[in-house]
Design an enzyme around this catalytic site. Structure first.
Site, PDB file in Angstrom:
ATOM      1  N   HIS A  75       0.847  -1.200   0.000  1.00  0.00           N
ATOM      2  CA  HIS A  75       0.000   0.000   0.000  1.00  0.00           C
ATOM      3  C   HIS A  75       0.877   1.243   0.000  1.00  0.00           C
ATOM      4  O   HIS A  75       1.713   1.410   0.885  1.00  0.00           O
ATOM      5  CB  HIS A  75      -0.923   0.016   1.229  1.00  0.00           C
ATOM      6  CG  HIS A  75      -2.115  -0.882   1.099  1.00  0.00           C
ATOM      7  ND1 HIS A  75      -3.297  -0.657   1.763  1.00  0.00           N
ATOM      8  CD2 HIS A  75      -2.296  -2.003   0.358  1.00  0.00           C
ATOM      9  CE1 HIS A  75      -4.166  -1.597   1.436  1.00  0.00           C
ATOM     10  NE2 HIS A  75      -3.577  -2.440   0.593  1.00  0.00           N
ATOM     11  N   TYR A 203      -9.477   5.523   6.959  1.00  0.00           N
ATOM     12  CA  TYR A 203      -9.661   5.929   8.361  1.00  0.00           C
ATOM     13  C   TYR A 203     -10.739   7.012   8.395  1.00  0.00           C
ATOM     14  O   TYR A 203     -10.673   7.980   7.643  1.00  0.00           O
ATOM     15  CB  TYR A 203      -8.363   6.505   8.921  1.00  0.00           C
ATOM     16  CG  TYR A 203      -7.272   5.499   9.183  1.00  0.00           C
ATOM     17  CD1 TYR A 203      -6.363   5.133   8.187  1.00  0.00           C
ATOM     18  CD2 TYR A 203      -7.127   4.914  10.445  1.00  0.00           C
ATOM     19  CE1 TYR A 203      -5.359   4.209   8.437  1.00  0.00           C
ATOM     20  CE2 TYR A 203      -6.108   3.996  10.703  1.00  0.00           C
ATOM     21  CZ  TYR A 203      -5.238   3.645   9.690  1.00  0.00           C
ATOM     22  OH  TYR A 203      -4.235   2.725   9.954  1.00  0.00           O
ATOM     23  N   PRO A 295      -4.493   0.769  18.595  1.00  0.00           N
ATOM     24  CA  PRO A 295      -4.177   0.226  17.264  1.00  0.00           C
ATOM     25  C   PRO A 295      -4.326   1.222  16.113  1.00  0.00           C
ATOM     26  O   PRO A 295      -3.996   0.907  14.987  1.00  0.00           O
ATOM     27  CB  PRO A 295      -5.156  -0.933  17.105  1.00  0.00           C
ATOM     28  CG  PRO A 295      -6.218  -0.725  18.111  1.00  0.00           C
ATOM     29  CD  PRO A 295      -5.643   0.104  19.199  1.00  0.00           C
ATOM     30  N   LYS A 299       0.773   0.338  15.157  1.00  0.00           N
ATOM     31  CA  LYS A 299       2.143   0.345  15.688  1.00  0.00           C
ATOM     32  C   LYS A 299       2.426  -0.782  16.678  1.00  0.00           C
ATOM     33  O   LYS A 299       3.566  -0.956  17.112  1.00  0.00           O
ATOM     34  CB  LYS A 299       2.421   1.697  16.383  1.00  0.00           C
ATOM     35  CG  LYS A 299       2.501   2.861  15.425  1.00  0.00           C
ATOM     36  CD  LYS A 299       3.681   2.747  14.479  1.00  0.00           C
ATOM     37  CE  LYS A 299       3.499   3.627  13.242  1.00  0.00           C
ATOM     38  NZ  LYS A 299       3.880   2.934  12.032  1.00  0.00           N
ATOM     39  N   TYR A 387       3.891   6.639   9.746  1.00  0.00           N
ATOM     40  CA  TYR A 387       3.044   5.486   9.400  1.00  0.00           C
ATOM     41  C   TYR A 387       3.865   4.372   8.745  1.00  0.00           C
ATOM     42  O   TYR A 387       3.711   3.194   9.091  1.00  0.00           O
ATOM     43  CB  TYR A 387       1.897   5.911   8.473  1.00  0.00           C
ATOM     44  CG  TYR A 387       0.765   4.902   8.435  1.00  0.00           C
ATOM     45  CD1 TYR A 387       0.808   3.803   7.569  1.00  0.00           C
ATOM     46  CD2 TYR A 387      -0.338   5.019   9.281  1.00  0.00           C
ATOM     47  CE1 TYR A 387      -0.209   2.865   7.548  1.00  0.00           C
ATOM     48  CE2 TYR A 387      -1.359   4.081   9.266  1.00  0.00           C
ATOM     49  CZ  TYR A 387      -1.294   3.009   8.401  1.00  0.00           C
ATOM     50  OH  TYR A 387      -2.296   2.066   8.387  1.00  0.00           O
TER      51      TYR A 387
HETATM   52  P1  FAS Z   1       1.574 -11.150  22.116  1.00  0.00           P
HETATM   53  O1  FAS Z   1       0.620 -10.801  23.225  1.00  0.00           O
HETATM   54  O2  FAS Z   1       1.089 -11.220  20.714  1.00  0.00           O
HETATM   55  O3  FAS Z   1       2.233 -12.589  22.426  1.00  0.00           O
HETATM   56  C1  FAS Z   1       2.613 -12.934  23.744  1.00  0.00           C
HETATM   57  C2  FAS Z   1       2.593 -14.457  23.837  1.00  0.00           C
HETATM   58  O4  FAS Z   1       3.064 -14.818  25.141  1.00  0.00           O
HETATM   59  C3  FAS Z   1       1.185 -15.021  23.696  1.00  0.00           C
HETATM   60  O5  FAS Z   1       1.165 -16.050  22.745  1.00  0.00           O
HETATM   61  C4  FAS Z   1       0.853 -15.540  25.099  1.00  0.00           C
HETATM   62  O6  FAS Z   1       0.055 -16.698  25.065  1.00  0.00           O
HETATM   63  C5  FAS Z   1       2.234 -15.838  25.650  1.00  0.00           C
HETATM   64  N1  FAS Z   1       2.317 -15.778  27.115  1.00  0.00           N
HETATM   65  C6  FAS Z   1       1.728 -14.884  27.938  1.00  0.00           C
HETATM   66  N2  FAS Z   1       2.076 -15.154  29.223  1.00  0.00           N
HETATM   67  C7  FAS Z   1       2.889 -16.243  29.185  1.00  0.00           C
HETATM   68  C8  FAS Z   1       3.563 -16.998  30.175  1.00  0.00           C
HETATM   69  N3  FAS Z   1       3.459 -16.690  31.464  1.00  0.00           N
HETATM   70  N4  FAS Z   1       4.317 -18.063  29.800  1.00  0.00           N
HETATM   71  C9  FAS Z   1       4.436 -18.379  28.476  1.00  0.00           C
HETATM   72  N5  FAS Z   1       3.821 -17.712  27.483  1.00  0.00           N
HETATM   73  C10 FAS Z   1       3.060 -16.648  27.851  1.00  0.00           C
HETATM   74  N6  FAS Z   1      -1.599  -4.174  16.739  1.00  0.00           N
HETATM   75  C11 FAS Z   1      -1.715  -3.581  15.534  1.00  0.00           C
HETATM   76  O7  FAS Z   1      -0.704  -3.103  15.013  1.00  0.00           O
HETATM   77  N7  FAS Z   1      -2.942  -3.515  14.899  1.00  0.00           N
HETATM   78  C12 FAS Z   1      -4.081  -4.063  15.453  1.00  0.00           C
HETATM   79  O8  FAS Z   1      -5.161  -3.984  14.871  1.00  0.00           O
HETATM   80  C13 FAS Z   1      -4.002  -4.706  16.701  1.00  0.00           C
HETATM   81  N8  FAS Z   1      -5.114  -5.283  17.283  1.00  0.00           N
HETATM   82  C14 FAS Z   1      -4.990  -5.879  18.518  1.00  0.00           C
HETATM   83  C15 FAS Z   1      -6.100  -6.467  19.165  1.00  0.00           C
HETATM   84  C16 FAS Z   1      -5.971  -7.067  20.436  1.00  0.00           C
HETATM   85  C17 FAS Z   1      -7.179  -7.691  21.102  1.00  0.00           C
HETATM   86  C18 FAS Z   1      -4.717  -7.057  21.084  1.00  0.00           C
HETATM   87  C19 FAS Z   1      -4.559  -7.672  22.472  1.00  0.00           C
HETATM   88  C20 FAS Z   1      -3.613  -6.485  20.463  1.00  0.00           C
HETATM   89  C21 FAS Z   1      -3.741  -5.899  19.173  1.00  0.00           C
HETATM   90  N9  FAS Z   1      -2.635  -5.334  18.516  1.00  0.00           N
HETATM   91  C22 FAS Z   1      -2.727  -4.728  17.308  1.00  0.00           C
HETATM   92  C23 FAS Z   1      -1.352  -5.343  19.107  1.00  0.00           C
HETATM   93  C24 FAS Z   1      -0.751  -6.710  18.836  1.00  0.00           C
HETATM   94  O9  FAS Z   1      -0.688  -6.910  17.474  1.00  0.00           O
HETATM   95  C25 FAS Z   1       0.552  -6.760  19.563  1.00  0.00           C
HETATM   96  O10 FAS Z   1       1.300  -5.568  19.390  1.00  0.00           O
HETATM   97  C26 FAS Z   1       1.395  -7.944  19.158  1.00  0.00           C
HETATM   98  O11 FAS Z   1       0.617  -9.096  19.348  1.00  0.00           O
HETATM   99  C27 FAS Z   1       2.643  -7.935  20.032  1.00  0.00           C
HETATM  100  O12 FAS Z   1       3.242  -9.154  19.928  1.00  0.00           O
HETATM  101  P2  FAS Z   1       3.956  -9.826  21.187  1.00  0.00           P
HETATM  102  O13 FAS Z   1       4.817  -8.820  21.857  1.00  0.00           O
HETATM  103  O14 FAS Z   1       4.542 -11.104  20.675  1.00  0.00           O
HETATM  104  O15 FAS Z   1       2.791 -10.122  22.243  1.00  0.00           O
HETATM  105  C1  PHB Z   2      -5.983  -4.087  10.599  1.00  0.00           C
HETATM  106  O1  PHB Z   2      -6.061  -4.355   9.375  1.00  0.00           O
HETATM  107  O2  PHB Z   2      -6.290  -4.922  11.481  1.00  0.00           O
HETATM  108  C2  PHB Z   2      -5.550  -2.707  11.024  1.00  0.00           C
HETATM  109  C3  PHB Z   2      -5.041  -1.851  10.075  1.00  0.00           C
HETATM  110  C4  PHB Z   2      -4.629  -0.577  10.474  1.00  0.00           C
HETATM  111  C5  PHB Z   2      -4.755  -0.193  11.795  1.00  0.00           C
HETATM  112  C6  PHB Z   2      -5.267  -1.081  12.758  1.00  0.00           C
HETATM  113  C7  PHB Z   2      -5.672  -2.349  12.364  1.00  0.00           C
HETATM  114  O3  PHB Z   2      -4.382   1.054  12.179  1.00  0.00           O
END
Ligand code: FAS
Ligand code: PHB
Length: 392
Positions: A75, A203, A295, A299, A387
């Site tokens: 994109h 957006y 989100p 980032k 971005y």
């Molecule tokens: P994660 O949370 O992905 O991974 C951590 C891992 O550690 C998990 O698999 C968990 O099971 C494991 N864990 C936890 N405790 C543990 C323990 N005690 N022992 C062993 N394992 C353990 N970011 C965006 O950029 N765009 C989005 O749209 C977006 N939507 C999101 C929606 C939700 C509901 C959430 C919670 C986050 C969202 N994020 C989004 C942010 C997300 O993408 C995170 O930044 C990304 O998953 C970060 O990755 P990790 O640091 O690996 O953490």
């Molecule tokens: C998504 O595609 O999930 C998405 C894209 C851009 C954002 C947040 C989420 O800023």
């Protein structure tokens, strides 16, 4: 008690932990990943969708970029709507960079496949993980699996276990400085097997609240609407979601929207959070374990990737040369970029959402900020630079 020894124990098998494990493997450094859930559970979480240029480079360096290059969508810009206006911010023109639209689920799937192919050690369904002697040169980690206790001695521990993990809390409370901002709304997100309404993200700041039109592929769309913190996914029927989304979109976009049954529906709360420092002895925090962003600016995953970049290079430098300068500066260097991502995510969230406690003055400032972004190339360049991802 099962006894193991490795160079780096990685707690958490999400994108941070897996990317770090794969990058360390590529340069011959041993690691063991401990994940409390199953692989399918981790892959079932629908999260990020937009990858910064830095993460693309790391995926290539880790040797896991082939499918992303084939199936991802490049994109060059994004659309922004407010009032009856819609304009485009041209990333390519302002930065000569683009972003890649490729779901976090697919990034995680590619990383799991690569780790399994190279015989990477990933232990699923672990319980009671504990980090011991992090402030010594002989840290170790204990955990239970199926009732059996295990101990892994190592040189370093990478806390990649997300916001609810144990790594951050291993750093004593009196050592940690935490910063937090909780937003007065959430994001209700859906996936539907329908063609995206636009070939680029849209957006929207509408008088009814924020909306975002995104996608995963040509027949898998991802849509979000700002919702109340008291909302639950089950409060929103598919029809109610589509109706509300259409009311928030410009009429010419709403008229093109293809609706259909949702295959995923969830609500994410929005928060800005940073815990300092990101290092304590031989324990290093990466990703959501150390910081969270709303989100809006896409980032979350991308800032986790920049932490992994710094830690991977610091550990590689240590093992290859004995030089500890990268390790010693990790927390300061990572936090400098983390805070820039926090700022951008806060700024973009402030620009695009309707805040229940906003005064009339606040609202007019928001409109002025949108009009300035709409009409000023320098403002659009600043947004585009953030971005596509600031340099590592
Ligand atoms: P994660 O949370 O992905 O991974 C951590 C891992 O550690 C998990 O698999 C968990 O099971 C494991 N864990 C936890 N405790 C543990 C323990 N005690 N022992 C062993 N394992 C353990 N970011 C965006 O950029 N765009 C989005 O749209 C977006 N939507 C999101 C929606 C939700 C509901 C959430 C919670 C986050 C969202 N994020 C989004 C942010 C997300 O993408 C995170 O930044 C990304 O998953 C970060 O990755 P990790 O640091 O690996 O953490
Ligand atoms: C998504 O595609 O999930 C998405 C894209 C851009 C954002 C947040 C989420 O800023």
């Amino acid at each position: 008690m099962g006894e193991l020894s490795t160079q780096v124990v990685i707690i958490g098998g999400g994108p941070s932990g897996l990317l770090l494990s794969q990058l360390l493997h590529v340069c011959g450094i041993q690691s063991v990943v401990l994940e409390r859930k199953t692989k399918n559970y981790v892959l079932g979480r629908i999260r990020a969708g937009v990858l910064e240029r830095g993460l693309l480079h790391l995926m290539r360096e880790a040797g896991v970029a082939d499918r992303m290059e084939r199936e991802g969508f490049t994109h060059d810009g994004t659309l922004i709507c407010y009032g009856n206006q819609m304009f485009r911010v041209d990333f390519k023109h302002h930065t000569s960079h683009s972003v890649m639209v490729y779901g976090q689920t697919e990034v995680t799937r590619d990383l799991y496949e690569a780790r399994e192919k190279s015989g990477g050690e990933i232990v699923f369904n672990v319980e009671d993980v504990e980090i011991h002697d992090a402030k010594t040169n002989a840290p170790f980690v204990t955990y239970k699996k199926a009732g059996t206790s295990h101990r892994i001695t190592c040189d370093f521990v990478a806390g990649c276990d997300g916001f609810h993990g144990i790594s951050r809390k291993t750093i004593p409370q009196k050592v940690r400085k935490e910063y937090e901002k909780v937003y007065p709304f959430g994001w209700l997100g859906i996936l539907s097997e329908t063609p995206p309404v636009s070939h680029e993200l849209i957006y929207v700041n509408s008088e009814r609240g924020f909306a975002l039109c995104s996608m995963r592929n040509t027949n898998l769309s991802r849509y979000y609407i700002q919702c109340d913190l008291s909302d639950r996914p089950e409060d929103w029927s598919d029809n109610a979601f589509w109706t509300e989304l259409k009311l928030r979109l410009p009429p010419d976009v709403a008229s093109k929207l293809v609706t259909g049954p949702t295959i995923e529906k969830s609500i994410a709360p929005l928060r800005s959070f940073v815990s300092e420092p990101m290092r304590w002895g031989q324990l290093f925090l990466c990703g959501d374990a150390a910081h969270i962003v709303p989100p809006t600016g896409a980032k979350g995953l991308n800032t986790a990737a920049s932490d992994v970049n710094y830690l991977y290079r610091a550990l590689r430098q240590f093992y290859e040369t004995g030089d500890t300068s990268g390790i010693d500066s990790y927390s300061e260097v990572a936090l400098s970029r983390v805070w820039k991502a926090e700022r951008f995510s806060w700024w973009f969230s402030s620009l695009m959402h309707r805040y229940p406690d906003h005064s009339e003055f606040d609202f007019r400032i928001q409109v002025a900020e949108l009009q300035f972004l709409h009409g000023n190339q320098a403002a659009q360049q600043a947004m585009a630079e953030n971005y596509v991802g600031l340099p590592y």
